[in-house]
Design an enzyme around this catalytic site. Structure first.
Site, PDB file in Angstrom:
ATOM      1  N   VAL A  23       0.226   8.298  -5.737  1.00 28.15           N
ATOM      2  CA  VAL A  23      -0.485   7.645  -4.589  1.00 28.15           C
ATOM      3  C   VAL A  23      -0.336   6.246  -4.333  1.00 28.15           C
ATOM      4  O   VAL A  23      -0.060   5.748  -3.429  1.00 28.15           O
ATOM      5  CB  VAL A  23      -2.167   8.028  -4.613  1.00 28.15           C
ATOM      6  CG1 VAL A  23      -2.869   7.131  -3.449  1.00 28.15           C
ATOM      7  CG2 VAL A  23      -2.495   9.533  -4.431  1.00 28.15           C
ATOM      8  N   GLU A  24      -0.123   5.562  -5.301  1.00 27.50           N
ATOM      9  CA  GLU A  24       0.203   4.065  -5.635  1.00 27.50           C
ATOM     10  C   GLU A  24       1.419   3.530  -4.767  1.00 27.50           C
ATOM     11  O   GLU A  24       1.561   2.905  -4.056  1.00 27.50           O
ATOM     12  CB  GLU A  24      -0.243   3.385  -6.987  1.00 27.50           C
ATOM     13  CG  GLU A  24      -1.550   3.490  -7.208  1.00 27.50           C
ATOM     14  CD  GLU A  24      -2.365   2.289  -6.562  1.00 27.50           C
ATOM     15  OE1 GLU A  24      -1.629   1.458  -5.880  1.00 27.50           O
ATOM     16  OE2 GLU A  24      -3.585   2.179  -6.725  1.00 27.50           O
ATOM     17  N   SER A  25       2.370   4.349  -5.444  1.00 29.05           N
ATOM     18  CA  SER A  25       3.787   3.874  -5.123  1.00 29.05           C
ATOM     19  C   SER A  25       4.940   5.146  -4.780  1.00 29.05           C
ATOM     20  O   SER A  25       6.042   4.892  -4.631  1.00 29.05           O
ATOM     21  CB  SER A  25       4.348   3.220  -6.487  1.00 29.05           C
ATOM     22  OG  SER A  25       4.602   4.221  -7.399  1.00 29.05           O
ATOM     23  N   TYR A  35      -8.158   6.900  -0.565  1.00 29.79           N
ATOM     24  CA  TYR A  35      -7.336   6.797  -1.952  1.00 29.79           C
ATOM     25  C   TYR A  35      -8.082   7.744  -2.961  1.00 29.79           C
ATOM     26  O   TYR A  35      -7.267   8.404  -3.614  1.00 29.79           O
ATOM     27  CB  TYR A  35      -7.460   5.237  -2.290  1.00 29.79           C
ATOM     28  CG  TYR A  35      -6.634   4.858  -3.619  1.00 29.79           C
ATOM     29  CD1 TYR A  35      -5.602   4.678  -3.934  1.00 29.79           C
ATOM     30  CD2 TYR A  35      -7.602   4.906  -4.884  1.00 29.79           C
ATOM     31  CE1 TYR A  35      -4.983   4.300  -5.166  1.00 29.79           C
ATOM     32  CE2 TYR A  35      -7.199   4.613  -6.053  1.00 29.79           C
ATOM     33  CZ  TYR A  35      -5.810   4.363  -6.252  1.00 29.79           C
ATOM     34  OH  TYR A  35      -5.036   4.200  -7.431  1.00 29.79           O
TER      35      TYR A  35
END
Length: 155
Positions: free
Chosen positions: A50-52, A137
């Site tokens: 999810v972050e990168s 998120y």
């Protein structure tokens, strides 16, 4: 020999700044971090996804860097020399996530909200803050965990 006398090349090799290793290339680092900080490797994988999207060179509009999107101040606090180094980034991000899980007594949604919006925001709202980005998120990562889709074979 002059430049005009050189033979015409048959083909050119070009490189791309977009080249990335497959997510599975980070498995050994995820497993090492999970063992060291006693976290579920699936949680670490889901955060990275999810972050990168497993891009070790990712930089957010807020300036967060690397696989686990560490803000420069946090990276410095965690002793990271190079936030774009996959090993340093995963170890530091996992260490911080482990800390947040301890603070929130194992509550994954609160730890994730703190990872995304900061612990002060979670404290201020006494729970997941009403920020659309943070709620999306938390939902994305918990859905990955529930569906077993955080694995690196999904790419």
């Amino acid at each position: 020999i002059t430049a005009t006398a050189l033979p015409t090349p048959i083909g050119w090799v070009t490189t791309s700044a977009d080249f990335r290793l497959p997510p599975s290339a980070y498995e050994h680092l995820i497993d090492e971090a999970a063992a060291r900080y006693k976290l579920d490797a699936d949680l670490i994988r889901a955060v990275i996804r999810v972050e990168s999207a497993f891009n070790p060179f990712a930089v957010s509009t807020a300036g967060a860097q690397g696989l686990m999107q560490l803000l420069p101040a946090l990276a410095e606090e965690l002793g990271v020399q190079n936030a774009f180094d996959p090993r340093e980034n995963i170890m530091a991000g996992t260490r911080y996530l482990s800390y947040l899980l301890d603070v929130h007594k194992g509550n994954i949604p609160l730890a994730l909200a703190s990872y995304n919006a900061g612990p002060a925001a979670v404290d201020r709202y006494n729970g997941v803050p009403p920020f659309e980005e943070t709620r999306r998120y938390v939902k994305s990562i918990t859905a990955l965990l529930a569906g077993g889709r955080s694995d690196t074979s999904a790419d």
